[in-house]
Design a protein around this motif. Structure first.
Motif, PDB file in Angstrom:
ATOM      1  N   SER A 196       0.831  -1.198   0.000  1.00 25.86           N
ATOM      2  CA  SER A 196       0.000   0.000   0.000  1.00 25.86           C
ATOM      3  C   SER A 196       0.861   1.241   0.000  1.00 25.86           C
ATOM      4  O   SER A 196       2.005   1.215   0.448  1.00 25.86           O
ATOM      5  CB  SER A 196      -0.867  -0.030   1.242  1.00 25.86           C
ATOM      6  OG  SER A 196      -0.977   1.251   1.783  1.00 25.86           O
ATOM      7  N   ARG A 197       0.282   2.331  -0.469  1.00 27.36           N
ATOM      8  CA  ARG A 197       1.014   3.604  -0.447  1.00 27.36           C
ATOM      9  C   ARG A 197       0.252   4.652   0.346  1.00 27.36           C
ATOM     10  O   ARG A 197       0.355   5.836   0.075  1.00 27.36           O
ATOM     11  CB  ARG A 197       1.210   4.095  -1.870  1.00 27.36           C
ATOM     12  CG  ARG A 197       2.061   3.149  -2.681  1.00 27.36           C
ATOM     13  CD  ARG A 197       2.285   3.713  -4.047  1.00 27.36           C
ATOM     14  NE  ARG A 197       3.116   2.815  -4.824  1.00 27.36           N
ATOM     15  CZ  ARG A 197       3.670   3.156  -5.978  1.00 27.36           C
ATOM     16  NH1 ARG A 197       3.491   4.364  -6.460  1.00 27.36           N
ATOM     17  NH2 ARG A 197       4.409   2.300  -6.629  1.00 27.36           N
ATOM     18  N   GLU A 198      -0.556   4.188   1.321  1.00 26.84           N
ATOM     19  CA  GLU A 198      -1.346   5.147   2.088  1.00 26.84           C
ATOM     20  C   GLU A 198      -1.108   4.914   3.574  1.00 26.84           C
ATOM     21  O   GLU A 198      -1.133   3.764   4.026  1.00 26.84           O
ATOM     22  CB  GLU A 198      -2.831   4.934   1.765  1.00 26.84           C
ATOM     23  CG  GLU A 198      -3.637   6.205   1.776  1.00 26.84           C
ATOM     24  CD  GLU A 198      -4.979   6.007   1.071  1.00 26.84           C
ATOM     25  OE1 GLU A 198      -5.179   6.623   0.011  1.00 26.84           O
ATOM     26  OE2 GLU A 198      -5.827   5.245   1.584  1.00 26.84           O
ATOM     27  N   ASP A 219      10.803   8.770   6.026  1.00 29.35           N
ATOM     28  CA  ASP A 219      11.149   8.114   4.764  1.00 29.35           C
ATOM     29  C   ASP A 219       9.919   7.940   3.864  1.00 29.35           C
ATOM     30  O   ASP A 219      10.031   8.011   2.635  1.00 29.35           O
ATOM     31  CB  ASP A 219      11.830   6.761   5.033  1.00 29.35           C
ATOM     32  CG  ASP A 219      13.284   6.954   5.465  1.00 29.35           C
ATOM     33  OD1 ASP A 219      13.785   8.097   5.369  1.00 29.35           O
ATOM     34  OD2 ASP A 219      13.922   5.963   5.894  1.00 29.35           O
ATOM     35  N   LEU A 220       8.733   7.738   4.475  1.00 27.52           N
ATOM     36  CA  LEU A 220       7.514   7.716   3.647  1.00 27.52           C
ATOM     37  C   LEU A 220       7.348   9.067   2.963  1.00 27.52           C
ATOM     38  O   LEU A 220       7.018   9.155   1.781  1.00 27.52           O
ATOM     39  CB  LEU A 220       6.266   7.446   4.506  1.00 27.52           C
ATOM     40  CG  LEU A 220       6.096   6.101   5.209  1.00 27.52           C
ATOM     41  CD1 LEU A 220       4.764   6.072   5.966  1.00 27.52           C
ATOM     42  CD2 LEU A 220       6.138   4.945   4.215  1.00 27.52           C
ATOM     43  N   GLU A 221       7.597  10.126   3.732  1.00 28.76           N
ATOM     44  CA  GLU A 221       7.368  11.482   3.201  1.00 28.76           C
ATOM     45  C   GLU A 221       8.404  11.865   2.139  1.00 28.76           C
ATOM     46  O   GLU A 221       8.132  12.719   1.305  1.00 28.76           O
ATOM     47  CB  GLU A 221       7.395  12.496   4.346  1.00 28.76           C
ATOM     48  CG  GLU A 221       6.146  12.402   5.206  1.00 28.76           C
ATOM     49  CD  GLU A 221       6.148  13.413   6.337  1.00 28.76           C
ATOM     50  OE1 GLU A 221       7.229  13.952   6.652  1.00 28.76           O
ATOM     51  OE2 GLU A 221       5.070  13.645   6.896  1.00 28.76           O
ATOM     52  N   ARG A 222       9.563  11.249   2.213  1.00 32.63           N
ATOM     53  CA  ARG A 222      10.573  11.557   1.188  1.00 32.63           C
ATOM     54  C   ARG A 222      10.184  10.970  -0.166  1.00 32.63           C
ATOM     55  O   ARG A 222      10.753  11.317  -1.197  1.00 32.63           O
ATOM     56  CB  ARG A 222      11.959  11.069   1.636  1.00 32.63           C
ATOM     57  CG  ARG A 222      12.543  11.978   2.731  1.00 32.63           C
ATOM     58  CD  ARG A 222      13.658  11.294   3.496  1.00 32.63           C
ATOM     59  NE  ARG A 222      14.846  11.116   2.678  1.00 32.63           N
ATOM     60  CZ  ARG A 222      15.832  10.259   2.982  1.00 32.63           C
ATOM     61  NH1 ARG A 222      15.734   9.500   4.060  1.00 32.63           N
ATOM     62  NH2 ARG A 222      16.877  10.159   2.206  1.00 32.63           N
ATOM     63  N   GLY A 223       9.211  10.063  -0.132  1.00 35.76           N
ATOM     64  CA  GLY A 223       8.595   9.588  -1.360  1.00 35.76           C
ATOM     65  C   GLY A 223       9.585   9.009  -2.356  1.00 35.76           C
ATOM     66  O   GLY A 223      10.545   8.323  -1.990  1.00 35.76           O
ATOM     67  N   ASP A 231       6.084   7.369  -4.032  1.00 42.64           N
ATOM     68  CA  ASP A 231       5.328   8.366  -3.269  1.00 42.64           C
ATOM     69  C   ASP A 231       4.234   7.693  -2.452  1.00 42.64           C
ATOM     70  O   ASP A 231       3.642   6.703  -2.881  1.00 42.64           O
ATOM     71  CB  ASP A 231       4.696   9.386  -4.231  1.00 42.64           C
ATOM     72  CG  ASP A 231       5.760  10.262  -4.879  1.00 42.64           C
ATOM     73  OD1 ASP A 231       6.819  10.461  -4.257  1.00 42.64           O
ATOM     74  OD2 ASP A 231       5.523  10.725  -6.009  1.00 42.64           O
ATOM     75  N   PHE A 232       3.969   8.258  -1.284  1.00 40.66           N
ATOM     76  CA  PHE A 232       2.895   7.772  -0.408  1.00 40.66           C
ATOM     77  C   PHE A 232       1.881   8.895  -0.194  1.00 40.66           C
ATOM     78  O   PHE A 232       2.226  10.080  -0.281  1.00 40.66           O
ATOM     79  CB  PHE A 232       3.462   7.337   0.952  1.00 40.66           C
ATOM     80  CG  PHE A 232       4.267   6.069   0.881  1.00 40.66           C
ATOM     81  CD1 PHE A 232       3.706   4.847   1.224  1.00 40.66           C
ATOM     82  CD2 PHE A 232       5.592   6.092   0.457  1.00 40.66           C
ATOM     83  CE1 PHE A 232       4.445   3.673   1.138  1.00 40.66           C
ATOM     84  CE2 PHE A 232       6.342   4.923   0.380  1.00 40.66           C
ATOM     85  CZ  PHE A 232       5.759   3.705   0.720  1.00 40.66           C
TER      86      PHE A 232
END
Ligand code: F6P
Ligand code: MN
Length: 333
Positions: A196-198, A219-223, A231-232
């Motif tokens: 998932s990306r959410e 690290d999620l936000e750095r996409g 990207d998330f």
């Protein structure tokens, strides 16, 4: 009814399929009693018929602010427990478990989860966990059974539809209330996509979090430019049943970790009547649930109102989150 099903499966029919499971008949009677209570509560929420429903009146046993609708929800489900083979009722709204009469079952329940959202017309819910008493009246012993001992657990969701999402160990199933018949009808067996990306979290708390969880979200936000190379997106309702149902429908991860603040050493969510039932439903839908380091359902259950750090959702993403929490994030760099 699920459009892919030729024959509509009612909640009663489904519960009959559990008859040979432990306490199958008592689970059936209890689930039907809870389903009736959910209709009463949904009616009160929809019509706004409880005077001052959303006004804060006092703090409940767990230290959460209590509203008239919380009290009404608690009374409604307590009455349902008394009419069902439920002998012990442990509620977020009651400091101590209540002995409710004869029966082989106990329930841990959050009668109205997310009630702080009531005045905003956002979906709220009732979260429950049904356990066997094993014949004892010692509520402490009953509620310290492992989460894997839950016989049936899940939630009602009071949203655009009245939904019941629960697992009795044979998958996680959604039922929708049909206002024409008054019954609940099977909608789907939930399957959470493994990836998932959410993600869902209350970002305002992040500065209080321990470093590994801060690193994971950073690290999620750095996409796509970061170590995750994609990207998330972020979605957070702040109403546990709504966030959980979205994840059951389309994947994602929900994170409410422990943090450095007093009172948040074990996060915010309650182990017995929030995390454990959600954890069972998520696992039975193919997802994973953790206290960020350890499988949630393997943790010892403690006291009725104990809190636990909680992260759940898509299996592969929870594995990544756990690798950060357990100090292995560098494998991703
Ligand atoms: O019961 C607790 C609860 O209202 C949950 O429904 C929700 O997931 C959480 O609190 C939201 O907490 P916060 O307001 O700190 O984001
Ligand atoms: Mn709650």
């Amino acid at each position: 009814m699920n459009p892919n099903e030729d024959v509509m499966l009612t909640l009663e029919d489904f519960l009959d399929t559990l008859a040979s499971r432990p306490a199958g008949d008592d689970v059936k009677a209890s689930m039907l009693a809870l389903a009736d209570a959910s209709k009463t509560l949904h009616g009160a929420i929809r019509s706004g018929s409880i005077p001052g429903a959303a006004q804060v009146s006092s703090a409940n046993a767990s230290g959460e602010m209590q509203k008239p609708l919380d009290v009404f929800a608690d009374e409604t489900f307590l009455a349902a427990a008394k009419a069902a083979p439920i002998a012990i009722y442990g509620s977020e709204e009651q400091e101590q478990p209540i002995m409710t009469g004869a029966g082989s079952l106990a329930i841990a329940i959050d009668p109205l989860d997310g009630s702080s959202n009531i005045e905003t017309n956002i979906a709220v819910g009732t979260i429950f966990s049904i356990l066997a008493t094993g014949g004892t009246e010692d509520a402490g012993a009953v509620f310290t059974q492992p989460a894997t001992a839950q016989l049936a657990a899940g939630f009602f969701m009071y949203g655009a539809q009245l939904l019941l999402v629960f697992s009795a160990g044979t998958g996680t199933h959604t039922f929708a209330h049909n206002p024409d018949t008054g019954g609940f009808e099977h909608v789907a067996r939930c399957e959470i996509p493994p990836q998932s990306r959410e993600y869902a979290l209350n970002s305002s708390n992040r500065r209080h979090w321990h470093q590994p969880m801060q690193d994971y979200v950073a690290d999620l936000e750095r996409g796509a430019e970061g170590p995750r190379r994609q990207d998330f997106g972020m979605r957070y309702v702040g109403s546990l049943v709504a966030d959980c149902y979205r994840i059951l429908q389309r994947g994602g991860v929900f994170i409410y970790p422990s943090d450095r603040r007093k009172g948040y050493e074990s996060g915010r969510l309650r182990q017995l009547y929030e995390a454990n039932p959600i954890g069972l439903c998520i696992e039975q839908a193919g997802g994973a649930a953790t206290d960020t380091k350890t499988r949630l359902l393997d943790l010892p259950s403690t006291t009725l109102h104990a809190k636990v750090p909680l992260a759940f959702g898509s299996r592969d993403e929870i594995a990544v989150l756990q690798s950060y929490a357990n100090g292995g994030a560098k494998v991703l760099q």
